[in-house]
Every structure is written in structure tokens, then in C-alpha cells.
Design an enzyme around this catalytic site. Structure first.
Site, PDB file in Angstrom:
ATOM      1  N   HIS A 120       3.709  -4.509   4.576  1.00 47.15           N
ATOM      2  CA  HIS A 120       3.999  -4.074   3.212  1.00 47.15           C
ATOM      3  C   HIS A 120       2.809  -3.440   2.517  1.00 47.15           C
ATOM      4  O   HIS A 120       1.659  -3.845   2.706  1.00 47.15           O
ATOM      5  CB  HIS A 120       4.511  -5.256   2.377  1.00 47.15           C
ATOM      6  N   ASP A 121       3.096  -2.406   1.763  1.00 50.65           N
ATOM      7  CA  ASP A 121       2.107  -1.712   0.927  1.00 50.65           C
ATOM      8  C   ASP A 121       1.028  -1.002   1.734  1.00 50.65           C
ATOM      9  O   ASP A 121      -0.003  -0.599   1.183  1.00 50.65           O
ATOM     10  CB  ASP A 121       1.458  -2.678  -0.074  1.00 50.65           C
ATOM     11  N   GLY A 138      -0.533  -6.408   5.607  1.00 52.58           N
ATOM     12  CA  GLY A 138      -0.277  -5.740   4.342  1.00 52.58           C
ATOM     13  C   GLY A 138      -1.490  -5.021   3.777  1.00 52.58           C
ATOM     14  O   GLY A 138      -2.635  -5.388   4.050  1.00 52.58           O
TER      15      GLY A 138
END
Length: 258
Positions: A120-121, A138
Site C-alpha cells: 500500500h501507498d 508499504g
């Protein structure tokens, strides 16, 4: 529009007529595909996912799925992919989190090989190669034209600079210099003959003794490889196994683990 009858495409999804959606794919309601994309089979596209043109997704790729983050509580986050990417089998690309900016991004012209995870991100630039089973935690940034080697582990918030190359099996816990070749140490050694394994394959004592004698010259003595080969040959390498061993070494182009 070429959508296989076994595919499940939500009513809100935007799919141009030039796209192909193969068997057993699942496309969520907030997914938007560009022109000429192909979902080979068993692909899952989910979340607020925007995909550019001419992307190809292979079987069991899961893109835009919920992040593997315990803080995530279903916020409406997403992922964005550019054009001309190849997403191979079983790749996972998580959507962003509210605390990390909300969006996971992959640029254009990337090759994302099998079993890669993009957390994520994270942000992956243009022209990048992520080799098999590379794992980005992440908030990782991979800049343009970088190559992340197979089985790499990249820690949260690390950056990999432009045109960098990280060798297979490398664990990245700090930023990687642009233009660099960065790799874990290679300390693989041959520790001797695989005697137990060979016995299980039916090698008798005569074959094993011949190989053990050759391996003593290769590994246990103070001779280099060329000297060891000459010694083995001088003893009259009549064993078929030893002849094969000598030929294997002589044909080596990358050197040997010893």
C-alpha cells in the site's frame, strides 16, 4: 466487448470495447480500464482502480485489493497504473491507505513478474522491472528504470533510486543509490559430496569412492580449480561420473561455487 461469460463484472466498471476480460475474472464497481487492456483469466481488479491503456494482467493477479494493514478500516482508497504494463501471474498490488496518501501508483512500461507484491501507498516509476517474488512493503518508492531483483525484500519507506539494480535475494532496509548495483553478499559454498543423496539414488561404493577422491582434490586441498582438474586427470579419470564432473567444470562460463 469481449467479456467471457464466466467473468463477473460489476455494473459500475468502465471497460472500453477494445478490452478483453477472460474466464473467471472479477472486476469491481470502481474499476476503470484504458483501451486495449487484457485480463487473461482469474484476475481480480478491485477498489478505486484506474488503469491506463494496453496493460496485460495474467492469471491470479490481484490489483487494487485491500491493503495488508491492520489500520485500514475500509476507507475509499485506490490505485493507479499507467500504460503498457505487464502484470504476471499471482501479482498483488494493494490500494493505498488514508494515512499514506490514499493511492498506490505504478507508472508505464513496467514488467511486474510472477508473485511480486507491491504494498500500500508504494510508488513504482516508469520502465521498472520487479523480478519474481520481489516484495515491496508499504510506502516504498521505486524510481524510474530501476530493477528490483528476484526474492528481494524492501522495507517500509525505503527508496530505490533511478536506474538502480538490486541483486537477487537482497534485503533492502535503507535507500538504494541511483545508478548503483546493490546486492547481498554471495557466500555460497560446496561443502562436499552429496553422499547420502547419491546412496538413495543407487550409487554403489565404487562410484562413491571415485567421486570422493575427485572432490578431495577440488575442495579439500590447496589447489585451484585448474590444478585440481589436472590432478584428477593425471589419476586416470575412468569413472563415468568423474568424467562428467570434469567436463562440467571445463564447460563452466560463470565459474563455480567452491
Amino acid at each position: 466487448m469481449n467479456i467471457h461469460p464466466t467473468a463477473i463484472v460489476s455494473a459500475g466498471a468502465v471497460i472500453p470495447e477494445s478490452c478483453t476480460v477472460g474466464p473467471y475474472c472479477t472486476v469491481g464497481p470502481d474499476v476503470e480500464l484504458g483501451k486495449d487492456c487484457e485480463l487473461v483469466s482469474h484476475v481480480v481488479l478491485d477498489g478505486r482502480l484506474k488503469v491506463g491503456a494496453r496493460n496485460r494482467f495474467y492469471s491470479f493477479a490481484c490489483v487494487g485489493v485491500a491493503p495488508q494493514d491492520l489500520k485500514y478500516k475500509g476507507e475509499p482508497t485506490g490505485a493507479v497504473l499507467g500504460d503498457d504494463n505487464v502484470i504476471r501471474e499471482a501479482v498483488t498490488i494493494s490500494r493505498g491507505t488514508a494515512g499514506g496518501g490514499g493511492t498506490t501508483r505504478v507508472g508505464s512500461g513496467c514488467l511486474i513478474m510472477a508473485y511480486v507484491h507491491i504494498g500500500h501507498d508504494s510508488v513504482v516509476g516508469d520502465g521498472c522491472i520487479l523480478a519474481n517474488a520481489a516484495t515491496l512493503a508499504g510506502h516504498v518508492i521505486v524510481e524510474d528504470f530501476a530493477t528490483v531483483g528476484a526474492l528481494n525484500q524492501v522495507h517500509q519507506f525505503c527508496r530505490i533510486g533511478k536506474y538502480a539494480y538490486t541483486g537477487g535475494g537482497t534485503t533492502v532496509v535503507q535507500d538504494v543509490l541511483p545508478f548503483s548495483l546493490t546486492s547481498a553478499k554471495r557466500e555460497t559454498h560446496a561443502y562436499g559430496l552429496n553422499k547420502v543423496g547419491l546412496e538413495r539414488k543407487g550409487f554403489d561404493s565404487t562410484r562413491l569412492r571415485a567421486l570422493q577422491r575427485a572432490y578431495r582434490h577440488l575442495l579439500a586441498g590447496k589447489m585451484n580449480t585448474s590444478q585440481a582438474l589436472e590432478k584428477i586427470k593425471s589419476e586416470g579419470a575412468t569413472s563415468e561420473d568423474v568424467v562428467y564432473l570434469v567436463e562440467f567444470i571445463e564447460k563452466s562460463e560463470r565459474g563455480l561455487h567452491k
